[in-house]
Design a protein around this motif. Structure first.
Motif: not given
Length: 467
Positions: A122, A130, A178, A358, A364, A367-368
């Motif tokens: 992160y 990604r 993020h 997130c 992003a 990450w979510r």
């Protein structure tokens, strides 16, 4: 959500997590070739830390030498050119918590551990992290929480009835990939030309204070940015002193990830002396001052971080609390969160407070975490920590604000659309009743949806492009 399925999932952790008090470890920075001769005195110096931040591939190579394969740098550069919404700025303290147990000696030996590391994932994203098809959600936005829309004066966001956010600056000692304020904070990237605060810092602070003096309904001020570790202490102390002169303000929360990324700043003599002064004045006036920080992985809680946190408490702060972000590949399991929370509470005196889902910013999606996963993790961590130190996992719903993940009104898991409500209007909505629909929405990452849901979003996006 299917009740039987939910109960089965919730029971998955039962009897598995075993608490053990694990001493904190400060990784040996001398394991990296570029820091082999760095003394403890230099490492503890906040100015040395700031002067030796890594900003680019050249800087990282100077630290790790040939321990990373060239493929990592190529992956990083591709991300910088095509995906990154934040520029890179990494203090040595932050880098030293990446792959902390690896004592590499041969060329390339660090590569896999570095790539898999949760802090690296992160703080130093690479292109292969990604999602290849859904780097961004179609509903993502640069200022996804509409904070700037709700400025009552520049830098002062008023979206809750009794609370405001004062953004005093737009820089940090470290940049998180993020960042929810990626629209404003840090340097521009090839993808994102950042907005800028227009007023001079002193004028911005004066206007914020003037508004607060004439707003007796506001009792709680979050002082943030950016990161307050980047604000000269005398200027920050003057602002806090002025807040303490306003009778209606009862809580002041200072926001700094710098406690985790640059603890040397908060453990320095001049800063601690200043904290002692404002804490004493706050107590005499019945005001609570706390510092809110941002750790996402247990390995970030080092002895240096603990010393700084205890020093702040010793100087008189009412509390030091952690507001992390729940992210895939970083901390999206009950084990990860419990390890982090026990490290904070047991050894650093830091109260686990929130873990945010997130936000829906560009690029992003990897990450979510979907809402149902966040709900599951919230149930799984219950019962292990003291109630006051059990963090709430919250969804910061655009225009609605923070909501506990189980407060959702309805949830379509196939399309990944959740519906939320609130009992108040922001000033923005109060002057425009049509802006208040009574229902607010958050969206799961598309790659986590059933195939039918993914197909719906793909067709919807294609239709919108054709239209």
């Amino acid at each position: 959500m299917d009740t039987a399925r939910s109960q089965t999932e919730s029971a998955a952790l039962e009897g598995v997590y075993e608490y053990r008090s694990r001493p904190l470890v400060e990784p040996d920075w001398r394991r990296f070739p570029g820091w082999r001769d760095i003394t403890e005195a230099e490492w503890a110096d906040p100015q040395w830390q700031r002067a030796h931040c890594v900003k680019d591939a050249k800087g990282l190579r100077a630290v790790v030498g040939d321990l990373l394969d060239e493929s990592f740098y190529e992956d990083w550069e591709r991300d910088r050119l095509h995906r990154a919404t934040m520029s890179v700025l990494l203090p040595p303290q932050m880098i030293n918590t990446m792959a902390p147990e690896v004592t590499a000696a041969r060329p390339g030996e660090l590569t896999k551990a570095f790539h898999d590391d949760p802090v690296r994932r992160y703080m130093l994203p690479v292109f292969s992290d990604r999602h290849p098809h859904w780097p961004s959600h179609p509903m993502a936005g640069r200022d996804s929480l509409h904070e700037q829309d709700m400025w009552v004066v520049e830098g002062l966001t008023h979206r809750y009835p009794t609370k405001v956010l004062a953004e005093l600056l737009s820089t940090c000692p470290q940049y998180c990939g993020h960042c929810t304020r990626m629209d404003l904070v840090g340097n521009s990237t090839p993808q994102i030309t950042k907005n800028r605060l227009r007023l001079k810092p002193v004028d911005r602070a004066d206007r914020i204070l003037a508004h607060l003096r004439t707003s007796p309904g506001i009792r709680d001020v979050v002082v943030s940015g950016g990161d307050l570790a980047n604000m000269p202490w005398p200027r920050l102390e003057r602002f806090i002193d002025s807040l303490l002169e306003i009778d209606s303000i009862r809580d002041i929360r200072l926001a700094s990830k710098g406690l985790i990324g640059l603890p040397q700043h908060w453990n320095s003599g001049p800063v601690l002396e200043g904290v002692g002064r404002i804490a004493q004045k706050a107590r005499s006036r019945g005001v609570r001052i706390a510092l809110h920080t941002h750790a996402n992985a247990a390995q970030q809680v080092t002895p240096g971080v603990a010393r700084a946190a205890w020093a702040l408490l010793g100087a008189g702060l009412h509390d030091v609390r952690n507001q992390g972000v729940l992210m895939r590949g970083v901390n999206d399991s009950a084990h990860d969160l419990l390890d982090l929370c026990f490290a904070l509470a047991d050894h650093a005196g830091v109260t686990p407070y929130y873990f945010y889902m997130c936000d829906m910013i560009p690029n992003a999606e990897h990450w979510r975490v979907p809402l149902h996963r966040a709900q599951l993790i919230q149930r799984q961590i219950m019962g292990y920590l003291p109630g006051f130190a059990t963090p709430r996992i919250v969804c910061d719903v655009p225009l609605a604000g923070k909501r506990w993940v189980d407060q959702v009104d309805s949830y379509d898991r196939e399309l990944g659309v959740s519906h939320w409500s609130k009992s108040y209007l922001t000033p923005l909505e109060a002057v425009d009743p049509d802006a208040h629909s009574g229902s607010y929405h958050y969206y799961d990452p598309i790659d986590t949806l059933p195939l039918a849901g993914q197909r719906w979003w793909r067709e919807t996006r294609q239709g919108s492009r054709q239209g």
